[in-house]
Design a protein around this motif. Structure first.
Motif, PDB file in Angstrom:
ATOM      1  N   PRO A  16       6.469  15.501  40.738  1.00 45.96           N
ATOM      2  CA  PRO A  16       6.988  14.870  39.519  1.00 45.96           C
ATOM      3  C   PRO A  16       8.349  14.198  39.698  1.00 45.96           C
ATOM      4  O   PRO A  16       8.685  13.292  38.938  1.00 45.96           O
ATOM      5  CB  PRO A  16       7.080  16.028  38.523  1.00 45.96           C
ATOM      6  N   GLU A  17       9.088  14.589  40.714  1.00 45.11           N
ATOM      7  CA  GLU A  17      10.402  13.988  40.928  1.00 45.11           C
ATOM      8  C   GLU A  17      10.284  12.540  41.419  1.00 45.11           C
ATOM      9  O   GLU A  17      11.251  11.783  41.349  1.00 45.11           O
ATOM     10  CB  GLU A  17      11.228  14.815  41.920  1.00 45.11           C
ATOM     11  N   GLU A  18       9.115  12.145  41.900  1.00 42.94           N
ATOM     12  CA  GLU A  18       8.922  10.796  42.413  1.00 42.94           C
ATOM     13  C   GLU A  18       8.257   9.857  41.402  1.00 42.94           C
ATOM     14  O   GLU A  18       7.958   8.710  41.733  1.00 42.94           O
ATOM     15  CB  GLU A  18       8.111  10.837  43.703  1.00 42.94           C
ATOM     16  N   VAL A  19       8.042  10.327  40.189  1.00 46.54           N
ATOM     17  CA  VAL A  19       7.460   9.475  39.154  1.00 46.54           C
ATOM     18  C   VAL A  19       8.533   8.527  38.628  1.00 46.54           C
ATOM     19  O   VAL A  19       9.643   8.941  38.303  1.00 46.54           O
ATOM     20  CB  VAL A  19       6.892  10.322  37.989  1.00 46.54           C
ATOM     21  N   GLU A  20       8.192   7.243  38.583  1.00 43.51           N
ATOM     22  CA  GLU A  20       9.129   6.231  38.091  1.00 43.51           C
ATOM     23  C   GLU A  20       8.366   5.265  37.191  1.00 43.51           C
ATOM     24  O   GLU A  20       7.292   4.792  37.544  1.00 43.51           O
ATOM     25  CB  GLU A  20       9.741   5.486  39.269  1.00 43.51           C
ATOM     26  N   VAL A  21       8.919   5.000  36.024  1.00 45.42           N
ATOM     27  CA  VAL A  21       8.311   4.057  35.088  1.00 45.42           C
ATOM     28  C   VAL A  21       9.305   2.925  34.853  1.00 45.42           C
ATOM     29  O   VAL A  21      10.434   3.157  34.441  1.00 45.42           O
ATOM     30  CB  VAL A  21       7.953   4.739  33.748  1.00 45.42           C
ATOM     31  N   LEU A  22       8.866   1.708  35.134  1.00 45.59           N
ATOM     32  CA  LEU A  22       9.698   0.520  34.934  1.00 45.59           C
ATOM     33  C   LEU A  22       9.189  -0.229  33.712  1.00 45.59           C
ATOM     34  O   LEU A  22       7.987  -0.407  33.550  1.00 45.59           O
ATOM     35  CB  LEU A  22       9.643  -0.385  36.160  1.00 45.59           C
ATOM     36  N   GLU A  23      10.097  -0.671  32.872  1.00 47.00           N
ATOM     37  CA  GLU A  23       9.731  -1.370  31.647  1.00 47.00           C
ATOM     38  C   GLU A  23      10.267  -2.795  31.699  1.00 47.00           C
ATOM     39  O   GLU A  23      11.411  -3.030  32.050  1.00 47.00           O
ATOM     40  CB  GLU A  23      10.321  -0.633  30.441  1.00 47.00           C
ATOM     41  N   SER A  24       9.407  -3.746  31.345  1.00 51.42           N
ATOM     42  CA  SER A  24       9.834  -5.140  31.279  1.00 51.42           C
ATOM     43  C   SER A  24       9.216  -5.780  30.045  1.00 51.42           C
ATOM     44  O   SER A  24       8.286  -5.249  29.453  1.00 51.42           O
ATOM     45  CB  SER A  24       9.426  -5.899  32.546  1.00 51.42           C
ATOM     46  N   GLY A  25       9.746  -6.914  29.674  1.00 47.37           N
ATOM     47  CA  GLY A  25       9.281  -7.588  28.477  1.00 47.37           C
ATOM     48  C   GLY A  25      10.167  -7.243  27.298  1.00 47.37           C
ATOM     49  O   GLY A  25      11.032  -6.373  27.369  1.00 47.37           O
ATOM     50  N   SER A  26       9.961  -7.969  26.231  1.00 54.73           N
ATOM     51  CA  SER A  26      10.765  -7.718  25.043  1.00 54.73           C
ATOM     52  C   SER A  26       9.953  -8.069  23.811  1.00 54.73           C
ATOM     53  O   SER A  26       8.869  -8.642  23.902  1.00 54.73           O
ATOM     54  CB  SER A  26      12.051  -8.540  25.086  1.00 54.73           C
ATOM     55  N   GLY A  27      10.502  -7.735  22.678  1.00 52.60           N
ATOM     56  CA  GLY A  27       9.809  -8.023  21.433  1.00 52.60           C
ATOM     57  C   GLY A  27       8.596  -7.139  21.263  1.00 52.60           C
ATOM     58  O   GLY A  27       8.658  -5.938  21.490  1.00 52.60           O
ATOM     59  N   SER A  28       7.476  -7.729  20.902  1.00 56.88           N
ATOM     60  CA  SER A  28       6.281  -6.935  20.633  1.00 56.88           C
ATOM     61  C   SER A  28       5.397  -6.757  21.863  1.00 56.88           C
ATOM     62  O   SER A  28       4.425  -6.028  21.814  1.00 56.88           O
ATOM     63  CB  SER A  28       5.467  -7.584  19.509  1.00 56.88           C
ATOM     64  N   ILE A  30       5.255  -5.475  25.736  1.00 52.19           N
ATOM     65  CA  ILE A  30       5.963  -4.676  26.736  1.00 52.19           C
ATOM     66  C   ILE A  30       5.017  -4.403  27.906  1.00 52.19           C
ATOM     67  O   ILE A  30       3.840  -4.115  27.698  1.00 52.19           O
ATOM     68  CB  ILE A  30       6.454  -3.349  26.136  1.00 52.19           C
ATOM     69  N   ARG A  31       5.559  -4.468  29.116  1.00 49.68           N
ATOM     70  CA  ARG A  31       4.791  -4.155  30.319  1.00 49.68           C
ATOM     71  C   ARG A  31       5.433  -2.958  30.992  1.00 49.68           C
ATOM     72  O   ARG A  31       6.637  -2.970  31.269  1.00 49.68           O
ATOM     73  CB  ARG A  31       4.779  -5.351  31.263  1.00 49.68           C
ATOM     74  N   LEU A  32       4.631  -1.941  31.272  1.00 47.00           N
ATOM     75  CA  LEU A  32       5.111  -0.759  31.962  1.00 47.00           C
ATOM     76  C   LEU A  32       4.460  -0.688  33.333  1.00 47.00           C
ATOM     77  O   LEU A  32       3.264  -0.948  33.476  1.00 47.00           O
ATOM     78  CB  LEU A  32       4.769   0.509  31.162  1.00 47.00           C
ATOM     79  N   GLU A  33       5.253  -0.334  34.341  1.00 48.07           N
ATOM     80  CA  GLU A  33       4.757  -0.163  35.699  1.00 48.07           C
ATOM     81  C   GLU A  33       5.019   1.276  36.122  1.00 48.07           C
ATOM     82  O   GLU A  33       6.150   1.750  36.038  1.00 48.07           O
ATOM     83  CB  GLU A  33       5.451  -1.131  36.653  1.00 48.07           C
ATOM     84  N   LEU A  34       3.988   1.952  36.567  1.00 49.54           N
ATOM     85  CA  LEU A  34       4.077   3.352  36.963  1.00 49.54           C
ATOM     86  C   LEU A  34       4.014   3.455  38.476  1.00 49.54           C
ATOM     87  O   LEU A  34       3.095   2.936  39.103  1.00 49.54           O
ATOM     88  CB  LEU A  34       2.927   4.148  36.330  1.00 49.54           C
ATOM     89  N   LYS A  35       5.017   4.109  39.053  1.00 49.90           N
ATOM     90  CA  LYS A  35       5.054   4.365  40.492  1.00 49.90           C
ATOM     91  C   LYS A  35       5.011   5.872  40.710  1.00 49.90           C
ATOM     92  O   LYS A  35       5.754   6.613  40.067  1.00 49.90           O
ATOM     93  CB  LYS A  35       6.345   3.821  41.107  1.00 49.90           C
ATOM     94  N   VAL A  36       4.136   6.308  41.611  1.00 46.10           N
ATOM     95  CA  VAL A  36       4.039   7.727  41.956  1.00 46.10           C
ATOM     96  C   VAL A  36       3.929   7.851  43.475  1.00 46.10           C
ATOM     97  O   VAL A  36       3.738   6.860  44.181  1.00 46.10           O
ATOM     98  CB  VAL A  36       2.814   8.409  41.286  1.00 46.10           C
ATOM     99  N   ASN A  37       4.027   9.056  43.967  1.00 41.69           N
ATOM    100  CA  ASN A  37       3.876   9.346  45.387  1.00 41.69           C
ATOM    101  C   ASN A  37       2.462   8.942  45.821  1.00 41.69           C
ATOM    102  O   ASN A  37       1.515   9.034  45.051  1.00 41.69           O
ATOM    103  CB  ASN A  37       4.102  10.842  45.612  1.00 41.69           C
ATOM    104  N   ALA A  38       2.318   8.519  47.060  1.00 35.31           N
ATOM    105  CA  ALA A  38       1.008   8.083  47.578  1.00 35.31           C
ATOM    106  C   ALA A  38      -0.042   9.188  47.470  1.00 35.31           C
ATOM    107  O   ALA A  38      -1.214   8.917  47.203  1.00 35.31           O
ATOM    108  CB  ALA A  38       1.152   7.632  49.022  1.00 35.31           C
ATOM    109  N   GLU A  39       0.376  10.445  47.654  1.00 33.16           N
ATOM    110  CA  GLU A  39      -0.562  11.566  47.565  1.00 33.16           C
ATOM    111  C   GLU A  39      -1.065  11.786  46.136  1.00 33.16           C
ATOM    112  O   GLU A  39      -2.113  12.383  45.941  1.00 33.16           O
ATOM    113  CB  GLU A  39       0.111  12.844  48.065  1.00 33.16           C
ATOM    114  N   ASP A  40      -0.328  11.314  45.149  1.00 31.88           N
ATOM    115  CA  ASP A  40      -0.675  11.543  43.752  1.00 31.88           C
ATOM    116  C   ASP A  40      -1.444  10.394  43.111  1.00 31.88           C
ATOM    117  O   ASP A  40      -1.817  10.480  41.937  1.00 31.88           O
ATOM    118  CB  ASP A  40       0.598  11.794  42.933  1.00 31.88           C
ATOM    119  N   MET A  41      -1.712   9.330  43.862  1.00 29.63           N
ATOM    120  CA  MET A  41      -2.407   8.178  43.292  1.00 29.63           C
ATOM    121  C   MET A  41      -3.780   8.566  42.744  1.00 29.63           C
ATOM    122  O   MET A  41      -4.175   8.127  41.663  1.00 29.63           O
ATOM    123  CB  MET A  41      -2.560   7.064  44.334  1.00 29.63           C
TER     124      MET A  41
END
Length: 77
Positions: A16-28, A30-41
């Protein structure tokens, strides 16, 4: 929305320490990108993408309550 996806992902993975969520976009829109460890894919995507699609469904419902459109991409490490 970002915290919601982060919570779900951390509950599923072994690193869980390697989970990263990136948020982009604005207004209504929104795009979220989820990054996890290769073993957890596999845990995040699931068999035939069922887990990832379920997460997207939950996210879509939560976003509609706020009047937003959110997309989720699971990025390969």
């Amino acid at each position: 929305m970002k915290d919601f996806i982060e919570y779900i992902a951390k509950s599923l993975v072994e690193h869980p320490e390697e989970v990263e969520v990136l948020e982009s976009g604005s207004g209504s829109r929104i795009r979220l990108e989820l990054k996890v460890n290769a073993e957890d894919m596999g845990r995040v995507i699931g068999k035939s993408g069922r887990v990832a699609n379920s997460i997207r469904t939950l996210l879509r419902v939560a976003a509609e309550r706020d009047g937003k459109q959110v997309t989720l991409d699971v990025l390969e490490p």
